[in-house]
Design an enzyme around this catalytic site. Structure first.
Site, short mmCIF file in Angstrom:
data_model
loop_
_atom_site.label_atom_id
_atom_site.label_comp_id
_atom_site.label_asym_id
_atom_site.label_seq_id
_atom_site.Cartn_x
_atom_site.Cartn_y
_atom_site.Cartn_z
N GLU A 1 1.80 -6.62 7.54
CA GLU A 1 3.08 -6.53 8.25
C GLU A 1 3.73 -5.21 7.92
O GLU A 1 3.67 -4.77 6.77
CB GLU A 1 4.02 -7.65 7.79
CG GLU A 1 3.86 -8.91 8.58
CD GLU A 1 4.16 -10.13 7.73
OE1 GLU A 1 4.71 -9.97 6.63
OE2 GLU A 1 3.83 -11.23 8.17
N TYR B 1 -2.50 2.83 10.25
CA TYR B 1 -3.23 1.60 10.57
C TYR B 1 -3.93 1.73 11.93
O TYR B 1 -5.08 1.31 12.10
CB TYR B 1 -2.30 0.39 10.56
CG TYR B 1 -1.58 0.20 9.24
CD1 TYR B 1 -2.22 0.43 8.03
CD2 TYR B 1 -0.24 -0.18 9.19
CE1 TYR B 1 -1.56 0.28 6.82
CE2 TYR B 1 0.42 -0.34 7.98
CZ TYR B 1 -0.25 -0.10 6.81
OH TYR B 1 0.40 -0.25 5.61
N ILE C 1 0.88 -1.17 0.00
CA ILE C 1 0.00 0.00 0.00
C ILE C 1 0.92 1.22 0.00
O ILE C 1 1.78 1.34 0.88
CB ILE C 1 -1.01 -0.02 1.18
CG1 ILE C 1 -1.91 1.21 1.15
CG2 ILE C 1 -0.35 -0.18 2.53
CD1 ILE C 1 -3.16 1.07 2.04
C1 LIG Z 1 1.98 4.95 4.88
C2 LIG Z 1 1.41 5.86 3.79
C3 LIG Z 1 0.59 5.01 2.81
C4 LIG Z 1 0.50 6.92 4.45
O1 LIG Z 1 -0.06 7.69 3.41
P1 LIG Z 1 -0.51 9.22 3.64
O2 LIG Z 1 -1.23 9.64 2.41
O3 LIG Z 1 0.64 10.04 4.07
O4 LIG Z 1 -1.51 9.04 4.84
P2 LIG Z 1 -2.57 10.11 5.38
O5 LIG Z 1 -2.26 11.47 4.82
O6 LIG Z 1 -3.94 9.57 5.13
O7 LIG Z 1 -2.25 10.12 6.91
C5 LIG Z 1 -2.81 9.19 7.79
C6 LIG Z 1 -2.30 9.48 9.17
O8 LIG Z 1 -0.91 9.17 9.26
C7 LIG Z 1 -0.18 10.31 9.71
N1 LIG Z 1 1.11 10.34 9.05
C8 LIG Z 1 1.36 10.40 7.73
N2 LIG Z 1 2.70 10.44 7.52
C9 LIG Z 1 3.27 10.43 8.76
C10 LIG Z 1 4.60 10.45 9.22
N3 LIG Z 1 5.63 10.51 8.35
N4 LIG Z 1 4.82 10.36 10.54
C11 LIG Z 1 3.80 10.28 11.43
N5 LIG Z 1 2.49 10.27 11.05
C12 LIG Z 1 2.25 10.34 9.73
C13 LIG Z 1 -1.03 11.49 9.29
O9 LIG Z 1 -0.74 12.62 10.09
C14 LIG Z 1 -2.43 10.96 9.55
O10 LIG Z 1 -2.76 10.97 10.89
P3 LIG Z 1 -3.69 12.11 11.52
O11 LIG Z 1 -4.95 12.08 10.72
O12 LIG Z 1 -3.83 11.63 12.93
O13 LIG Z 1 -2.93 13.39 11.36
C15 LIG Z 1 2.54 6.64 3.06
O14 LIG Z 1 3.34 7.27 4.02
C16 LIG Z 1 3.40 5.77 2.18
O15 LIG Z 1 3.07 5.48 1.01
N6 LIG Z 1 4.57 5.33 2.69
C17 LIG Z 1 5.53 4.59 1.92
C18 LIG Z 1 5.03 3.19 1.64
C19 LIG Z 1 4.76 2.44 2.94
O16 LIG Z 1 5.48 2.55 3.90
N7 LIG Z 1 3.67 1.66 2.92
C20 LIG Z 1 3.26 0.88 4.04
C21 LIG Z 1 4.05 -0.38 4.11
S1 LIG Z 1 3.43 -1.47 5.36
#
Ligand SMILES: CC(C)(COP(=O)(O)OP(=O)(O)OC[C@H]1O[C@@H](n2cnc3c(N)ncnc32)[C@H](O)[C@@H]1OP(=O)(O)O)[C@@H](O)C(=O)NCCC(=O)NCCS
Length: 145
Positions: A102, A114, A68
């Site tokens: 995971e 999550y 994801i």
């Molecule tokens: C994990 C991931 C999908 C989150 O996507 P995103 O679009 O940034 O998520 P959202 O904007 O919907 O944020 C969801 C929540 O996470 C928090 N969040 C996002 N990035 C963050 C960071 N770097 N550190 C801490 N919290 C974070 C947001 O603040 C939000 O929480 P809140 O509503 O309480 O403020 C994205 O960071 C990503 O693609 N990461 C790289 C791939 C990865 O690691 N995938 C998961 C592998 S298991």
């Protein structure tokens, strides 16, 4: 915003995102294997641009999230939540009882996401992932739906 199954033709754009957001990205072969298998591979498009994608697998009454990801420049805008909600919706439609995934213990962004959507930590697989220095634990998380 649109959700559509992705196909081989979409992989150039997806691979670019994959390599910018993961230290150990999936290869084109990994994506092709998933497309060819029974995994569900879908992308999220905004104004016709791919901004994220997920790969999920159904096993009996379980749904497993294999990948994801949200494009770097589109992170922290709520799209990760939208994508995860779509995963949960699809798992419900497929009559899954539990969603499992995971995550690297250092991946605070993903763990926060999550957590926010009700996933609980179920166990820790010690030294499960390769890491820049040695190995890293995997946190196994689950959501009963
Ligand atoms: C994990 C991931 C999908 C989150 O996507 P995103 O679009 O940034 O998520 P959202 O904007 O919907 O944020 C969801 C929540 O996470 C928090 N969040 C996002 N990035 C963050 C960071 N770097 N550190 C801490 N919290 C974070 C947001 O603040 C939000 O929480 P809140 O509503 O309480 O403020 C994205 O960071 C990503 O693609 N990461 C790289 C791939 C990865 O690691 N995938 C998961 C592998 S298991």
């Amino acid at each position: 915003m649109q959700f559509r199954d992705f196909k081989e033709i979409d992989l150039n754009a997806i691979e670019l995102i994959e390599s910018e957001v993961h230290t150990y990205p999936w290869t084109r072969g990994n994506f092709l294997d998933s497309i060819k298998s029974s995994h569900k591979c879908f992308m999220m498009k905004l104004n016709n641009e791919i901004i994220g994608y997920a790969v999920i697998m159904f096993v009996l009454d379980e749904c497993h999230v294999l990948n994801i990801s949200i494009k770097k420049s589109m992170q922290k805008k709520g799209y990760g939540s939208d994508l995860l909600k779509e995963v949960i919706r699809r798992a419900g439609l497929a009559h899954s009882k539990t969603i499992y995934l995971e995550v690297r213990s250092s991946n605070h962004a993903a763990i926060h996401l999550y957590d926010k959507h009700g996933f609980n930590e179920m166990s820790v697989r010690k030294d499960y992932y390769r890491a820049k220095e040695g190995r890293e634990n995997a946190v196994l998380m689950g959501l009963v739906i």
